[in-house]
Design an enzyme around this catalytic site. Structure first.
Site, PDB file in Angstrom:
ATOM      1  N   GLY C 132       0.842  -1.196  -0.258  1.00  0.00           N
ATOM      2  CA  GLY C 132       0.049  -0.511   0.285  1.00  0.00           C
ATOM      3  C   GLY C 132       1.021   1.611   0.172  1.00  0.00           C
ATOM      4  O   GLY C 132       1.178   1.858   1.700  1.00  0.00           O
ATOM      5  N   TYR C 133       0.796   1.204  -1.459  1.00  0.00           N
ATOM      6  CA  TYR C 133       1.984   3.138  -1.249  1.00  0.00           C
ATOM      7  C   TYR C 133       1.252   3.489  -1.836  1.00  0.00           C
ATOM      8  O   TYR C 133       1.188   4.833  -1.374  1.00  0.00           O
ATOM      9  CB  TYR C 133       2.897   2.315  -2.155  1.00  0.00           C
ATOM     10  CG  TYR C 133       4.603   1.931  -0.953  1.00  0.00           C
ATOM     11  CD1 TYR C 133       4.384   1.574   0.281  1.00  0.00           C
ATOM     12  CD2 TYR C 133       5.867   2.754  -2.006  1.00  0.00           C
ATOM     13  CE1 TYR C 133       6.228   0.968  -0.074  1.00  0.00           C
ATOM     14  CE2 TYR C 133       6.676   1.275  -1.364  1.00  0.00           C
ATOM     15  CZ  TYR C 133       6.620   1.118   0.197  1.00  0.00           C
ATOM     16  OH  TYR C 133       8.047   0.633   0.628  1.00  0.00           O
ATOM     17  N   GLU C 249      13.747  -2.806  -4.988  1.00  0.00           N
ATOM     18  CA  GLU C 249      12.591  -2.648  -6.683  1.00  0.00           C
ATOM     19  C   GLU C 249      13.266  -2.657  -7.554  1.00  0.00           C
ATOM     20  O   GLU C 249      13.528  -3.258  -8.312  1.00  0.00           O
ATOM     21  CB  GLU C 249      11.463  -2.274  -5.628  1.00  0.00           C
ATOM     22  CG  GLU C 249      10.269  -2.652  -6.566  1.00  0.00           C
ATOM     23  CD  GLU C 249       9.063  -1.977  -6.273  1.00  0.00           C
ATOM     24  OE1 GLU C 249       7.766  -2.348  -6.666  1.00  0.00           O
ATOM     25  OE2 GLU C 249       9.409  -0.742  -6.045  1.00  0.00           O
TER      26      GLU C 249
END
Lengths: 390, 378, 390, 378
Positions: C132-133, C249
């Protein structure tokens, strides 16, 4: 009326295209000096002069000026044939600012007296013009110019310096943008003046370009006087003229004919080195050939617009952007396809053909810088055409 | 037709397309994924009534006998609204082939039906991907009775989902045969593959299909020449569709750039995006200039070599520009551009389908090179 | 210690490369479900679970976690072999945020209790994590997030909404960035919380991606409580963790293995359609193949750096930019080389080979958008690496 | 050599190059245009004294017996300063060929002379542009006396302006011969063509040139293999030079972007230029990563196929990156970048010469494709 004007009375636009092409080809093939064909640089004035006078005598010096001013008055279709044949014959670029820039400006923005004084001297080769726009530290930010002119009696007195003036060392006259009102905002308060290069107070230094040729000058103005009759257009409205000229220049620089010149070399190389037998090369060649053709279609659209006397808007910047990007890609392919010869500074002989691989590379570089860099053109398109926010 | 009438038709067409497009709801395009209804016959009939299916057809067959330049107006306008109906497949590709037929009975029936919207024929000519050569085929027509027995299969047939039959090219001892094969003919089977835009490409398989003499549309060199011209003309009109796709996609994107705020500013104020948008705009304008220029060449009915070169110039530029612009439209929309709900996704998908149909940019550049560059260079 | 941890005690790093490759290949070939190979989309959790458990049982689920936490502790060279064989076998992407993101974060920033509570449940498949960014209207401007958490007794109470949460509808847990101090500047005042998806007050709606798959969710938080022990790292310092995770990432997204997946399809197409006989195609193919190899060299440099436990600085952004640009070019070449098949939405059979031309196109698009768009990456490189002025 | 010694040498080399480069004045490079003095023997002797000419040469011949990884440090550092002396041509290409010779007398004389700076040999192997195949030659060596009579001509010879002689490859009945032909040998004529960076490419014409047995460097497959390896190693070190060129050009340009003001702001604050600079930086870093990776492969002395692939990867990436970066350096400098006075012009010219020498990016991609892609695919 002089001989040139008389000769120009031939209605070339009424001629059959092929007949006109034959006439142009024969003239260019027979009359242009052999030793000046396909030169890897612009011509000096001394080299240019005989050809300038031959063109003038035939009435062919100013193909795009109206007939009544001594031009050929060519419609775009014919003009393109004229240019194609110019390239085909390998005719060099002369110090042609008078024909390409000053003439059209005076015809559009000048008064009768200015036209009478200057146009014939361009045609006769008595006046050779250069352009005084850019300034040191101004570059693409043309409107920030600081060379100023103050009216003192009947004369404007000019102080400052201009740079990137092509061939100023061969010119008799210069047209300059000067600041005539320092109180107003950047684009306003700028005027367009004509100045004799022999006026006391003008000095210059030459600047060599990357290819090592003396292409530019920096011109210094130290209390240089020019008569107030040499103001073109209205006082403080020179920016409008400059913009108009830049538009002309963009139409000029956006034509497919400069990239075509590089294509001549690429074609010759490809034939000499049998590159058309290499499907990978053909793919890359075709892409650029089609880009160039498509540039021709886009260019034609603007030529048609100009022919219908419609104003050329800011969208014309796209022509310059695409033309110059294509030109550079072409010049880069030429070097790559030349393999080891792609590093040769001078002409090479391959399969009995003389090929100049390096010159298109150098001549294609400034096109994305001068006359408003491609970055500036994209800013213009973004702001005025796409109307994206600041 | 007199110039005044032409102009009137053109202006009428342009207005009717604009009005129609204004009323188009993209919900129907979104539903294609589930319904496969790429041709709603009610919409099709409406298009027929507006005269669009008969723009190119001769007046004798109920058409308007206008030019490709007129057809392009219709195609471009409908493409902007993503109308999925097979306008180019039927009203250009099939209509051109039928108009050349010297089998008057068949021609009247099929072409009048096409123009009125009652009869939808699909052209089945291509067999190999990436080939634009009408003679590069293996479907065989062997004499049988007063006609032919046909075997083989055709691919990449557009506009076939609700077609009543196929115009099939076949090899025979006497050159090419262009044959009319109704969809329900014994031995003919149709199979569909979903395309990027959820329209369908058909594969037609013919196993001992009987074609009577009365179903021969054209034969020999006339057939091949007619088909080649129809393909070039259809390629050009696909170019017009691609222009419609790219211009609408760019419009939506420019609007987004002006309104979407990030880091406290409209994202259209970021110079990197501005310059990219400018490069897309240049591609759009190039496409439109090439389209205009080359449609004029095509409408002048030049020789086959000039015609193919003009068609390839259109298709190559418009296909690649449309792919670039629609793909960048996704990128400039950011995450929202990657969702099914965002309209630009529909444009990128239509662009992919149109770009690939009848030769993509690369295929057309190869064809152009063959006739315009290599033949001259040797 | 569970079975997974026991199995992981094999020292794979000491194995001969080829022996390790053989073991990986055999395992992936024999154990991975046939019907899930080379799928044109991510796997759902239901589809993934059996394979997740097989991997876990063998101790192969988390190749990059240290051995003491139940990972394989692979050194980069071995890790690459692991990934290559994963791609070779056509293994689908599972809802792997727990393994790729949460595990490394807890190992680096979490405390012992958090590791003990969450890591085993990731390995056992009991917890499936999502991220949840992003928030609606925040997009690339991550620091402008507005979902807030207020400490009330022992719990943080969360209100707001997250978007672009991949596979949230299959997740049991979510890690969220929340604003915990509104008084300070953008990047400060943000914290990193772990939340159980079954907590009352959480709802979501699914969002279909451009390919029509339910890839994302928008997740809504309405007075959602999570225990204060679920704060990872320090209060208001979540941005540091997020940045650290983004770096992970970027290393992950910058690896050559995703573009390699597209290459699989391109190779198959080229063989089926005899494109290697076409020198023009070979030129374009080679360019991208070499780009991909060179990406491998650049990637290796960062992997080596990570192996030496050096911090990965902002320059790692270049890896993502180049990897994703290459991936997209590759996917675009695949469509172009497919000619008419390049518009086919589903797999095609050519010369007895099943080829999926469209999926690489779709899967390559978000790489330039998510995890900081390529535009944002270039801003980062400009500012922090080249130190160009604002 | 022990690892500790190696490290010491490497660090010494790096320091000495940095010190040397700091003292280099580009005025000498600018004068090349007029003087053609691309190799100043005083500078050359200095380079020899610093040990650079012997980095790769065996210790027995006065060299250091180090690796390509070490040589790359020297080449990259000197290229940054645009030093025009033919380091790679002599100390890599010629040195590698000579080190493989089994003619000990000649080898000692030439290689020791090379290392000490007293003897400058130039390798003359290539005849056809765009070809990297050592066997694609037509120069003939026919038996005469105890040696050969040689006819034909060689092109693209670098480092020849002040060379004392040539290492020439020739075809004979017994395979390739690598022969030493002093410059003043009767029948040998040398002609020069100016290159972009004002260095010179020589063409060597051999008309009935006598070569005694004592001047045979190597013969047969050993000769061909040795030459091929030398060319690959030289290509790799040219890659290192290109890395030096691009990094300095980008440095100068970034500095300019930070200081040049237009429209009231440093031009480096314009996002379009920022993103372009980033793309150039990425190319620089890619080049450097590929160089490092592949030099390690080369220093592991792999088989010929792996070796050539590694060399081609270096040359292809570094050549194209250097051309891109230096060209964009001109563009980002604006008008000043187009003048002879601007240093970036010197970098673009050196990049062009280095990119073209021993195969440009395209040539190397083609070679890579041949062995790494096509042979695998068939």
């Amino acid at each position: 009326m002089n001989a040139a004007a008389t000769a120009a009375k031939v209605d070339y636009n009424a001629m059959d295209d092929e007949a006109f092409r034959r006439e142009a080809r024969a003239f260019f093939e027979n009359e242009y000096p052999e030793n000046l064909r396909f030169l890897p640089r612009r011509l000096s004035w001394v080299e240019s002069k005989p050809w300038w006078l031959s063109l003038s005598k035939k009435g062919w010096l100013a193909p795009n000026w109206p007939v009544e001013h001594g031009g050929m008055g060519l419609e775009p279709g014919k003009l393109i044939i004229y240019w194609e044949e110019t390239e085909r014959a390998g005719i060099g670029r002369m110090p042609d600012q008078g024909v390409t820039m000053v003439g059209p400006t005076l015809i559009r923005f000048g008064n009768e007296a200015q036209r009478a004084q200057y146009l014939p001297k361009i045609l006769s080769g008595d006046n050779v013009w250069c352009q005084g726009y850019s300034e040191p530290n101004a570059g693409s930010d043309l409107a920030s110019l600081r060379t100023e002119a103050v009216l003192d009696g009947d004369h404007y007195v000019i102080n400052g310096s201009k740079i990137w003036t092509s061939m100023a060392h061969h010119a008799t006259n210069i047209y300059v943008l000067v600041r005539t009102d320092k109180a107003v905002k950047q684009q306003r308060g700028i005027s367009f003046l004509l100045v004799d290069m022999k006026t006391p107070g003008i000095t210059f230094r030459t600047i060599r370009n990357i290819a090592g040729h003396e292409e530019f000058c920096q011109v210094f103005f130290d209390n240089v006087c020019t008569h107030k009759d040499n103001l073109v257009g209205k006082l403080n409205e020179g920016w409008t003229i400059a913009k108009g000229l830049l538009t002309f220049e963009r139409l000029n620089i956006g034509s497919p004919r400069r990239p075509l010149q590089a294509f001549e070399q690429l074609d010759t190389l490809a034939r000499a080195q049998k590159l058309f037998d290499d499907p990978g090369f053909v793919d890359r060649y075709t892409q650029l050939k089609m880009d160039l053709n498509d540039l021709g279609s886009l260019y034609q659209r603007y030529v048609d617009k100009a022919r219908r006397s419609e104003a050329l808007g800011p969208d014309i910047s796209m022509l310059k952007v695409f033309a110059m990007d294509t030109y550079q890609k072409l010049a880069e392919l030429l070097l790559e396809a030349g393999a080891e010869y792609g590093a040769y500074a001078d002409e090479v002989m391959l399969a009995d053909e003389k090929i100049d691989l390096m010159t298109p590379f150098y001549t294609s570089r400034p096109g994305t810088i001068y006359g408003g860099s491609n970055e500036i053109q994209r800013n213009i398109l973004s702001k005025y055409v796409l109307q994206l926010p600041n | 037709m007199a110039q005044a009438d032409l102009n009137e038709h053109r202006s009428m067409l342009s207005n009717s397309v604009t009005n129609f497009a204004r009323g188009v709801d993209l919900a129907r395009v979104r539903k294609l994924r589930d319904t496969n209804a790429e041709c709603d016959r009610a919409v099709w009939t409406q298009m027929a009534e507006l005269g669009w299916l008969g723009v190119l057809a001769p007046e004798a067959c109920g058409g308007m006998g206008l030019k490709l330049g007129d057809m392009a107006i219709v195609a471009q306008g409908l493409a902007r609204a993503l109308v999925p109906e097979p306008l180019t497949a039927a009203a250009v590709l099939a209509a051109r082939v039928l108009a050349d037929s010297n089998n008057d009975t068949l021609k009247s029936k099929l072409l009048e039906g096409l123009v009125s919207g009652e009869m939808l024929p699909a052209v089945a000519w291509q067999e190999e991907a990436g080939s634009l050569d009408v003679n590069n085929i293996n479907v065989q027509a062997t004499p049988a009775g007063d006609g032919f027995r046909v075997n083989g299969s055709k691919r990449f047939i557009m506009g076939a989902t609700s077609a009543e039959g196929f115009i099939v090219s076949a090899k025979s001892a006497h050159g090419m045969q262009l044959l009319w094969i109704p969809r329900d003919t014994a031995g003919a089977t149709v199979q569909f593959d979903r395309l990027a835009d959820n329209r369908q490409a058909a594969t037609l398989t013919l196993a001992n299909v009987s074609v009577p003499k009365t179903h021969i549309i054209n034969s020999g060199d006339i057939a091949a020449g007619s088909l080649a011209r129809a393909i070039d003309h259809a390629s050009a009109i696909i170019g017009a569709e691609l222009c419609g796709i790219m211009s609408r996609s760019l419009e939506i994107t420019l609007e987004y750039l002006k309104t979407r705020v990030q880091f406290g500013k409209a994202i259209g104020s970021f110079q990197a995006l501005q310059h990219r948008a400018v490069d897309l705009y240049i591609q759009q304008e190039l496409s439109s200039a090439v389209l205009g220029d080359c449609l004029a060449v095509l409408d002048g009915e030049p020789d086959a070599k000039t015609r193919s070169a003009a068609a390839s110039r259109i298709k190559a530029r418009c296909a690649d520009a449309a792919l670039l612009i629609t793909r960048q439209s996704i990128q400039m929309h950011g995450a929202i551009g990657y969702t099914e709900d965002c309209d630009v996704g529909l444009y990128v998908k239509r662009a992919m389908t149109l770009a690939a149909w009848l030769g993509n940019g690369h295929t057309h550049r190869r064809r152009y090179a063959k006739t315009e560059i290599l033949e001259g260079a040797l």
